[in-house]
Design a protein around this motif. Structure first.
Motif, PDB file in Angstrom:
ATOM      1  N   PRO A  82     -46.510 -12.766   5.197  1.00  0.00           N
ATOM      2  CA  PRO A  82     -45.416 -13.469   6.789  1.00  0.00           C
ATOM      3  C   PRO A  82     -44.004 -12.259   6.424  1.00  0.00           C
ATOM      4  CG  PRO A  82     -44.742 -14.764   4.936  1.00  0.00           C
ATOM      5  CD  PRO A  82     -46.028 -14.082   4.746  1.00  0.00           C
ATOM      6  N   GLU A  83     -43.510 -11.702   7.890  1.00  0.00           N
ATOM      7  CA  GLU A  83     -42.739 -10.601   7.754  1.00  0.00           C
ATOM      8  C   GLU A  83     -41.243 -11.027   7.484  1.00  0.00           C
ATOM      9  OE1 GLU A  83     -45.700  -9.152   9.958  1.00  0.00           O
ATOM     10  OE2 GLU A  83     -45.425 -11.060  10.346  1.00  0.00           O
ATOM     11  N   VAL A  84     -41.775 -12.806   7.462  1.00  0.00           N
ATOM     12  CA  VAL A  84     -40.011 -12.864   6.703  1.00  0.00           C
ATOM     13  C   VAL A  84     -40.200 -13.932   6.007  1.00  0.00           C
ATOM     14  CG1 VAL A  84     -37.583 -13.683   8.197  1.00  0.00           C
ATOM     15  CG2 VAL A  84     -38.749 -12.071   8.856  1.00  0.00           C
ATOM     16  N   VAL A  85     -39.240 -13.947   5.039  1.00  0.00           N
ATOM     17  CA  VAL A  85     -39.380 -15.875   4.536  1.00  0.00           C
ATOM     18  C   VAL A  85     -38.040 -16.526   4.984  1.00  0.00           C
ATOM     19  CG1 VAL A  85     -39.640 -16.707   1.931  1.00  0.00           C
ATOM     20  CG2 VAL A  85     -41.025 -15.091   2.137  1.00  0.00           C
ATOM     21  N   VAL A  86     -37.699 -17.318   5.227  1.00  0.00           N
ATOM     22  CA  VAL A  86     -36.384 -18.047   5.638  1.00  0.00           C
ATOM     23  C   VAL A  86     -36.413 -19.725   4.434  1.00  0.00           C
ATOM     24  CG1 VAL A  86     -35.650 -19.803   6.794  1.00  0.00           C
ATOM     25  CG2 VAL A  86     -36.316 -18.124   7.612  1.00  0.00           C
ATOM     26  N   LEU A  87     -35.308 -19.177   3.492  1.00  0.00           N
ATOM     27  CA  LEU A  87     -35.971 -19.704   2.234  1.00  0.00           C
ATOM     28  C   LEU A  87     -34.477 -20.548   1.634  1.00  0.00           C
ATOM     29  CD1 LEU A  87     -36.544 -20.323  -1.005  1.00  0.00           C
ATOM     30  CD2 LEU A  87     -35.939 -18.064  -1.531  1.00  0.00           C
ATOM     31  N   ASP A  88     -34.916 -22.268   1.183  1.00  0.00           N
ATOM     32  CA  ASP A  88     -33.607 -22.769   1.310  1.00  0.00           C
ATOM     33  C   ASP A  88     -33.223 -22.426  -0.107  1.00  0.00           C
ATOM     34  OD1 ASP A  88     -31.869 -24.698   1.278  1.00  0.00           O
ATOM     35  OD2 ASP A  88     -33.109 -26.619   0.642  1.00  0.00           O
ATOM     36  N   LEU A  89     -31.516 -22.336  -0.585  1.00  0.00           N
ATOM     37  CA  LEU A  89     -31.208 -22.084  -1.713  1.00  0.00           C
ATOM     38  C   LEU A  89     -32.102 -23.509  -2.842  1.00  0.00           C
ATOM     39  CD1 LEU A  89     -29.273 -20.354  -3.508  1.00  0.00           C
ATOM     40  CD2 LEU A  89     -27.142 -21.910  -2.777  1.00  0.00           C
ATOM     41  N   HIS A  90     -31.433 -25.050  -2.185  1.00  0.00           N
ATOM     42  CA  HIS A  90     -31.549 -25.601  -3.142  1.00  0.00           C
ATOM     43  C   HIS A  90     -32.315 -26.124  -3.445  1.00  0.00           C
ATOM     44  CE1 HIS A  90     -27.291 -25.353  -4.473  1.00  0.00           C
ATOM     45  NE2 HIS A  90     -27.024 -24.996  -3.173  1.00  0.00           N
ATOM     46  N   LEU A  91     -33.737 -26.603  -4.251  1.00  0.00           N
ATOM     47  CA  LEU A  91     -35.114 -26.679  -3.982  1.00  0.00           C
ATOM     48  C   LEU A  91     -35.423 -27.696  -5.299  1.00  0.00           C
ATOM     49  CD1 LEU A  91     -36.940 -23.976  -2.532  1.00  0.00           C
ATOM     50  CD2 LEU A  91     -36.548 -25.714  -1.381  1.00  0.00           C
ATOM     51  N   PRO A  92     -36.436 -28.454  -5.306  1.00  0.00           N
ATOM     52  CA  PRO A  92     -36.820 -29.041  -6.057  1.00  0.00           C
ATOM     53  C   PRO A  92     -37.875 -28.411  -7.440  1.00  0.00           C
ATOM     54  CG  PRO A  92     -38.574 -29.760  -4.790  1.00  0.00           C
ATOM     55  CD  PRO A  92     -36.950 -28.567  -4.028  1.00  0.00           C
ATOM     56  N   GLY A  93     -37.464 -28.196  -8.487  1.00  0.00           N
ATOM     57  CA  GLY A  93     -38.482 -27.210  -9.609  1.00  0.00           C
ATOM     58  C   GLY A  93     -37.321 -26.087  -9.009  1.00  0.00           C
ATOM     59  N   MET A  94     -38.583 -24.818  -8.874  1.00  0.00           N
ATOM     60  CA  MET A  94     -37.426 -23.541  -8.367  1.00  0.00           C
ATOM     61  C   MET A  94     -36.244 -23.645  -7.921  1.00  0.00           C
ATOM     62  SD  MET A  94     -39.320 -20.040  -8.169  1.00  0.00           S
ATOM     63  CE  MET A  94     -40.749 -21.102  -8.848  1.00  0.00           C
ATOM     64  N   ASP A  95     -35.024 -22.822  -8.792  1.00  0.00           N
ATOM     65  CA  ASP A  95     -33.869 -23.376  -7.210  1.00  0.00           C
ATOM     66  C   ASP A  95     -34.220 -21.912  -6.686  1.00  0.00           C
ATOM     67  OD1 ASP A  95     -33.015 -21.206  -8.721  1.00  0.00           O
ATOM     68  OD2 ASP A  95     -31.362 -21.678  -8.720  1.00  0.00           O
ATOM     69  N   GLY A  96     -33.535 -21.171  -5.774  1.00  0.00           N
ATOM     70  CA  GLY A  96     -33.582 -20.529  -4.922  1.00  0.00           C
ATOM     71  C   GLY A  96     -33.296 -19.225  -4.993  1.00  0.00           C
ATOM     72  N   LEU A  97     -32.573 -19.381  -6.605  1.00  0.00           N
ATOM     73  CA  LEU A  97     -31.728 -17.846  -6.225  1.00  0.00           C
ATOM     74  C   LEU A  97     -33.005 -17.372  -7.417  1.00  0.00           C
ATOM     75  CD1 LEU A  97     -28.646 -17.487  -7.687  1.00  0.00           C
ATOM     76  CD2 LEU A  97     -29.401 -16.348  -5.420  1.00  0.00           C
ATOM     77  N   GLU A  98     -33.891 -17.706  -8.215  1.00  0.00           N
ATOM     78  CA  GLU A  98     -34.982 -17.452  -9.410  1.00  0.00           C
ATOM     79  C   GLU A  98     -36.336 -17.775  -8.119  1.00  0.00           C
ATOM     80  OE1 GLU A  98     -37.620 -16.103 -11.398  1.00  0.00           O
ATOM     81  OE2 GLU A  98     -35.567 -16.757 -12.009  1.00  0.00           O
ATOM     82  N   ALA A  99     -35.993 -18.306  -6.884  1.00  0.00           N
ATOM     83  CA  ALA A  99     -37.312 -18.254  -5.607  1.00  0.00           C
ATOM     84  C   ALA A  99     -36.856 -16.409  -5.256  1.00  0.00           C
ATOM     85  CB  ALA A  99     -37.708 -19.191  -4.728  1.00  0.00           C
ATOM     86  N   LEU A 100     -35.916 -16.491  -5.384  1.00  0.00           N
ATOM     87  CA  LEU A 100     -35.825 -14.717  -3.904  1.00  0.00           C
ATOM     88  C   LEU A 100     -36.058 -13.689  -5.456  1.00  0.00           C
ATOM     89  CD1 LEU A 100     -34.257 -13.466  -2.559  1.00  0.00           C
ATOM     90  CD2 LEU A 100     -31.455 -13.583  -2.738  1.00  0.00           C
ATOM     91  N   ARG A 101     -35.990 -13.987  -6.867  1.00  0.00           N
ATOM     92  CA  ARG A 101     -35.974 -13.086  -7.426  1.00  0.00           C
ATOM     93  C   ARG A 101     -37.345 -13.492  -7.253  1.00  0.00           C
ATOM     94  NH1 ARG A 101     -32.623 -15.800 -10.769  1.00  0.00           N
ATOM     95  NH2 ARG A 101     -30.608 -14.241 -11.324  1.00  0.00           N
ATOM     96  N   ARG A 102     -38.517 -13.937  -7.271  1.00  0.00           N
ATOM     97  CA  ARG A 102     -39.892 -13.758  -7.598  1.00  0.00           C
ATOM     98  C   ARG A 102     -40.477 -13.304  -5.723  1.00  0.00           C
ATOM     99  NH1 ARG A 102     -42.810 -18.517 -11.304  1.00  0.00           N
ATOM    100  NH2 ARG A 102     -40.763 -18.523 -12.852  1.00  0.00           N
ATOM    101  N   PHE A 103     -39.725 -13.498  -4.954  1.00  0.00           N
ATOM    102  CA  PHE A 103     -40.173 -13.160  -3.727  1.00  0.00           C
ATOM    103  C   PHE A 103     -40.376 -11.862  -3.786  1.00  0.00           C
ATOM    104  CE2 PHE A 103     -39.893 -17.139  -1.841  1.00  0.00           C
ATOM    105  CZ  PHE A 103     -41.216 -17.447  -2.041  1.00  0.00           C
ATOM    106  N   ARG A 104     -39.027 -10.840  -4.219  1.00  0.00           N
ATOM    107  CA  ARG A 104     -38.205  -9.834  -4.239  1.00  0.00           C
ATOM    108  C   ARG A 104     -39.120  -7.971  -4.850  1.00  0.00           C
ATOM    109  NH1 ARG A 104     -36.908  -7.640  -1.151  1.00  0.00           N
ATOM    110  NH2 ARG A 104     -36.097  -5.917  -1.396  1.00  0.00           N
ATOM    111  N   GLU A 105     -39.673  -9.325  -5.705  1.00  0.00           N
ATOM    112  CA  GLU A 105     -40.427  -8.752  -7.106  1.00  0.00           C
ATOM    113  C   GLU A 105     -42.128  -8.547  -6.300  1.00  0.00           C
ATOM    114  OE1 GLU A 105     -41.318 -11.766  -9.992  1.00  0.00           O
ATOM    115  OE2 GLU A 105     -39.565 -10.943 -11.407  1.00  0.00           O
TER     116      GLU A 105
END
Length: 132
Positions: A47-70
């Motif tokens: 998708p063009e844009v990911v809208v991501l909540d910061l507080h998620l079960p399991g992997m938190d939003g900042l770690e997810a952000l790192r992986r999305f940016r990769e």
């Protein structure tokens, strides 16, 4: 072809409400309840844009952000518990925007539209470079 948005939030009500707003605005919308599923959906759908909540079960939003940016994904972070230090960290990690819940829907739509335009132009430039 309409722009697409991937919403990732562990609150089904938020996914439903925000997703409906984007669908009414003409976006294709995918919804996921956690970061791992969101990453898999991103890999499938691009998708063009990911809208991501910061507080998620399991992997938190900042770690997810790192992986999305990769993956070179354009990410807007949402949080109900934001602070300046977290916002700064998110922006340093490459977030396009950092919005607090409850968010103004028009502000969110405008932020996503700006990011989608930026991504569309970047993808077009990459395509043109490949052809030359």
């Amino acid at each position: 072809m309409p722009d697409s948005v991937l919403l990732i939030d562990d609150d089904v009500g938020v996914l439903r409400a925000v997703g409906t707003v984007f669908e009414r605005a003409g976006y294709e919308v995918a919804r996921e309840l956690d970061a791992e599923s969101g990453l898999a959906a991103y890999d499938r759908l691009r998708p063009e844009v990911v809208v991501l909540d910061l507080h998620l079960p399991g992997m938190d939003g900042l770690e997810a952000l790192r992986r999305f940016r990769e993956r070179n994904a354009a990410v807007i972070l949402l949080t109900g518990h934001g602070d300046v230090a977290t916002a700064v960290q998110a922006m340093q990690l490459g977030a396009e925007n950092f919005l607090a819940k409850p968010m103004d829907v028009e502000h969110l739509l405008a932020a996503v539209a700006r990011v989608a335009d930026k991504v569309r132009l970047r993808r077009l430039n990459e395509l043109l470079l490949l052809r030359s």
